[in-house]
Design an enzyme around this catalytic site. Structure first.
Site, mmCIF file in Angstrom:
data_model
loop_
_atom_site.group_PDB
_atom_site.id
_atom_site.type_symbol
_atom_site.label_atom_id
_atom_site.label_comp_id
_atom_site.label_asym_id
_atom_site.label_seq_id
_atom_site.Cartn_x
_atom_site.Cartn_y
_atom_site.Cartn_z
ATOM 1 N N GLU A 47 -4.891 2.235 -4.015
ATOM 2 C CA GLU A 47 -3.429 2.326 -3.995
ATOM 3 C C GLU A 47 -2.805 1.074 -3.403
ATOM 4 O O GLU A 47 -1.689 1.088 -2.922
ATOM 5 C CB GLU A 47 -2.973 3.575 -3.246
ATOM 6 C CG GLU A 47 -3.255 3.592 -1.774
ATOM 7 C CD GLU A 47 -4.650 4.083 -1.384
ATOM 8 O OE1 GLU A 47 -4.906 4.147 -0.184
ATOM 9 O OE2 GLU A 47 -5.478 4.398 -2.259
ATOM 10 N N ASP A 70 -2.245 9.402 -10.371
ATOM 11 C CA ASP A 70 -2.295 8.288 -11.323
ATOM 12 C C ASP A 70 -0.907 7.951 -11.867
ATOM 13 O O ASP A 70 -0.562 6.784 -12.039
ATOM 14 C CB ASP A 70 -3.242 8.600 -12.482
ATOM 15 C CG ASP A 70 -4.709 8.548 -12.081
ATOM 16 O OD1 ASP A 70 -5.012 8.001 -10.997
ATOM 17 O OD2 ASP A 70 -5.547 9.055 -12.844
ATOM 18 N N ASN A 108 -2.424 12.632 -3.215
ATOM 19 C CA ASN A 108 -3.408 13.042 -4.213
ATOM 20 C C ASN A 108 -3.906 14.460 -3.953
ATOM 21 O O ASN A 108 -4.074 15.252 -4.876
ATOM 22 C CB ASN A 108 -4.597 12.084 -4.183
ATOM 23 C CG ASN A 108 -4.761 11.310 -5.459
ATOM 24 O OD1 ASN A 108 -4.015 11.474 -6.407
ATOM 25 N ND2 ASN A 108 -5.749 10.452 -5.473
ATOM 26 N N ASP A 122 0.843 -1.183 0.000
ATOM 27 C CA ASP A 122 0.000 0.000 0.000
ATOM 28 C C ASP A 122 0.885 1.242 0.000
ATOM 29 O O ASP A 122 1.872 1.314 0.739
ATOM 30 C CB ASP A 122 -0.893 -0.004 1.247
ATOM 31 C CG ASP A 122 -1.898 1.119 1.245
ATOM 32 O OD1 ASP A 122 -2.856 1.045 0.451
ATOM 33 O OD2 ASP A 122 -1.731 2.073 2.016
#
Length: 158
Positions: free
Chosen positions: A65, A38, A29, A21
């Site tokens: 993620e 992304d 983000n 993770d």
């Protein structure tokens, strides 16, 4: 992956489930935007896929993620060395982020590695790796935690 699991389980193969993770990805983000988020995920996915392929493992994106890497082998192998190799490759990529002390994206990982006959369903291995991942996150992130579920199972049978 499922038919391979059952056949490998019946043959007594070793199995590895590695859940990965991206640490603090929501904050990444928020800071850099979804497009850069992304790009970050794609870079990490490509590294995981490349190293997994080199080591005869299967990798998939397992959610936002999160990633899952699975390997079954007739012979014992160093699952921890594999996990460390992945995390080091991601650190070496140095995906910049200004909101952390280390200045780059980090990964937490949960690892389950044992003979496959110690579990009955593929979901158990995934669950144990996921639980170890949350232990890694709770212990400060940017690390690998190995699942202790098999040791607990051994203790219960004594």
């Amino acid at each position: 992956m499922y038919p391979n699991f059952e056949a490998s389980r019946k043959k007594g193969y070793m199995g590895m489930f590695l859940m990965l993770d991206i640490d603090y990805f929501k904050q990444y983000n928020d800071l850099y935007g979804h497009v850069q988020g992304d790009v970050c995920i794609q870079k990490i996915a490509n590294l995981i896929q490349k190293i997994s392929h080199e080591e005869n493992a299967i990798s998939i994106r397992y959610g936002g993620e999160e990633f899952l890497v699975v390997k079954f082998s007739k012979h014992p192998f160093s699952a921890e060395a594999f996990a460390k190799k992945l995390l080091e490759a991601i650190k070496k990529e140095h995906i910049e982020r200004s909101d952390t002390e280390q200045g780059c994206v980090s990964i937490s990982a949960g690892l389950w590695y044992q003979k496959l006959h110690s579990i009955h369903h593929i979901e158990q291995g995934i669950k144990y790796a996921d639980e170890a991942l949350y232990e890694a996150k709770n212990a400060g992130r940017d690390q690998i935690v190995r699942s202790s579920c098999f040791d607990e199972m051994k203790d219960m049978s004594s």
